[in-house]
Each structure stands twice: as structure tokens, then as C-alpha cells.
Design an enzyme around this catalytic site. Sequence first.
Site, PDB file in Angstrom:
ATOM      1  N   ASP A 136       0.841  -1.188   0.000  1.00 51.46           N
ATOM      2  CA  ASP A 136       0.000   0.000   0.000  1.00 51.46           C
ATOM      3  C   ASP A 136       0.882   1.246   0.000  1.00 51.46           C
ATOM      4  OD1 ASP A 136       0.740  -0.754   2.699  1.00 51.46           O
ATOM      5  OD2 ASP A 136      -0.616   0.813   3.425  1.00 51.46           O
ATOM      6  N   GLU A 173       0.233  -0.955   5.977  1.00 53.49           N
ATOM      7  CA  GLU A 173       1.346  -0.429   6.774  1.00 53.49           C
ATOM      8  C   GLU A 173       1.302   1.088   6.886  1.00 53.49           C
ATOM      9  OE1 GLU A 173       5.323   1.165   7.705  1.00 53.49           O
ATOM     10  OE2 GLU A 173       4.123   1.485   5.892  1.00 53.49           O
TER      11      GLU A 173
END
Length: 384
Positions: free
Chosen positions: A86, A147
Site C-alpha cells: 500500500d 502499513e
Amino acid sequence: MTPLPELDLDADRMLEGLRRWVECESPTFDVAAVNRMMSLAAEDLAAMGATVERIDGPAGLGDCLRAAFPHPRKGEPGILIMAHLDTVHPVGTLEKLPFRRDGDRCYGPGILDMKGGTFAALQAVRALIEAGVETKLPVSVLLTCDEEIGSPGTRKLIEAEAAKHKVILVPEPAINGNGVVTGRYAIARFNLAATGRPSHAGASLKEGRSAIREMAGRILAIEDMTDDDCTFSVGVVHGGQWVNCVSTTCQAEALSMAKRQEDLDRGTDRMLALNETREDGTGFAVTLGVVRPVWEPGPGTMRLYALAEEVSATLGATISHGSSGGGSDGNFTGAIGLPTLDGLGLVGGGYHTLGEYITVESLDQRARLMAGLLVEITGEEMGS
């Protein structure tokens, strides 16, 4: 030190492969976009011969991937390459920050944090397989989806998966030039909410109490709490709906960071002490969000770094190490005592901005460092 054969790790060719990843935008909160990126990574892993398992993502977030490469000891504790796919860049950022090369720099959203390092790490595995080099320990991969928001939905998965392995390698961006990360600061996120009293901003302004004004004053006070041991910053603010209405609610998110856990704990107490509810119902509320524990390097991590130094020397390079203020999933594995070496990703700058870039030469350099580590790690020397 085992001499490596010539490995197929051409930077220009790797850059073309990385372009596919960078141009597959994957901001954390866009589930479909993250899942497209996971599908692309799964295809690449499968093409390398890995067994790939797709793991349903946490509620409202994308999926994760777990993969294992062929090895005679497959299934035994080994080496885990751990990364996230991400990014902080919303879909459409490519229009402002297109993938482009300018000399030894290459730009693009998420190229440094951390698609570049992840891609290079997997290319190191590919090159070893193609060269017929067998690592002493089996190699697995965990790719996660959240994250950039503190890993609220994947922390348990990360810790459980990491506990099955002897060594954790994290290809987050390099620090201090060519350095790697052997520790990370403690980090806490906070959710802030100001409650006001509504009124018509034109006809009866004095009857209202602005939640936005309340939040503005609190932001200044919070950021002024920063000292040498603990920092405070507010990075997200939402408030109001109509300009002719005195705002009733305003929300924000704050981040606190400290080198020592006790300093973060002290900062958390100061933040939570800001809670206040007045008799008229207005006030200010603070709730603790995601926390990343401090990671201080243990003996296993430092022996892992010493091995990285030896590998770098064989490549004609030197590396340094240190703790980093930026958080990563290495906080979790390091904090529970697993030998973890972070910051093994690419060299560059400007991450989380519209100037994010990598140095192209670091694709080759860091892939070879990763390959050398994968070959040299036995697990026996890592015991803490």
C-alpha cells in the site's frame, strides 16, 4: 563468505519490471486498487515458482499475500522477506508524478516506499533460483496492505507469521545514504474530536461555539508539547459542513514519536489528559489509536547487521546502520525479539511527496546485498 556466481540483476531491466508495479497505484484505503497490486505481485511470485496464498484482508482494507519458494526444507523456520504494497498516494497521482527516469533518478508514487525495495528483493530471489544457488534456509514472503496507516488490521498476522521464521528482512527505504535500519522509534496515533454548539454563522454567531476553533487551539497546544524526547504533530483535520453554520464537530489525527518507550508512554499520558467535557456538552476528546512499540536492536539483529557488512564488503561497498524515526512493520518483529534487519530497500528521497524517487544504481546494489544475505544466513548465528 560464499562467492556468488554472476547473477542476472541488470538495473535497466529491473526498472522496466518495477514500472508495472509503480503504475499500478495502490493507496491504502482503495481496496480495489490494493487488490490489483496484490494480484500483480502474486502473478510475479507464481512466475518465479513460489507457492502463493492470498489472505483475505481486514474489514475495509485490501488482501495480503503469503508466498514460499521451493526449497528442500520448505515449511521449516527460515527467512521471511516482509513488505507492504500500500502507498500514501491516491489514485491519479501518476498524472502529477508520472513514472519517469532523469539520469540516475527514477520517479513515481510509491517507488521508494516501498515498491522499489520489495521488487528488488524478489528479483534477488529470482536471480538466485535462475543461477541454481540454493539458500541454506527456506525463503518466504509476506506482503501486507495497511502499513501506511500503522498496520491496524495486520499486526497479528505479521507477528504470527514472523514467529515461524528465524530471520526477518524488511526492504523499506535505506537510511543515511546506503544505511540499513537496526531499530525504530516508538510511535502512537491519536484520534481527536472537538464538539461545539451549532448556530447560524450570520444571524446568531455568538450563540454558537465552533468545534473548528476548539480544534485549532488544541492543535497549537499539542504541537507545542514537542520536546527532544517526544514529538507531536497533527496531520489530518476534517471539520464543518456549511460555511454559514457554526461547526458542531471537528475531527483530527495526531502522531507522537519517541526514541524510548517510556517517553512515548509519557507523551500518551499527556495526550489523554487533554480530554475535557463541559457542562454545555462542548469539549475535546482524545482516544489512543494504533501504537508501534519501540524496537531496540538485540544481539541477533546486530549479528545480522555484521553479516550484511561482510556481504557489502564483498560487493565493494560499505554500509552503516542506525535507528529510524519512521515506523515500519519491523517495529513489531524487532520488539518481540526476532532478529530483524530493516531498511534493506532502495536509496532515494522524497517519499510521501510528489518528488519521490529512487537512484537507479541502487536497484542493482540492494538486490545484490539481499542475494548475498539470503545465501549467507544460516539462522544459527542469529540466536539471541
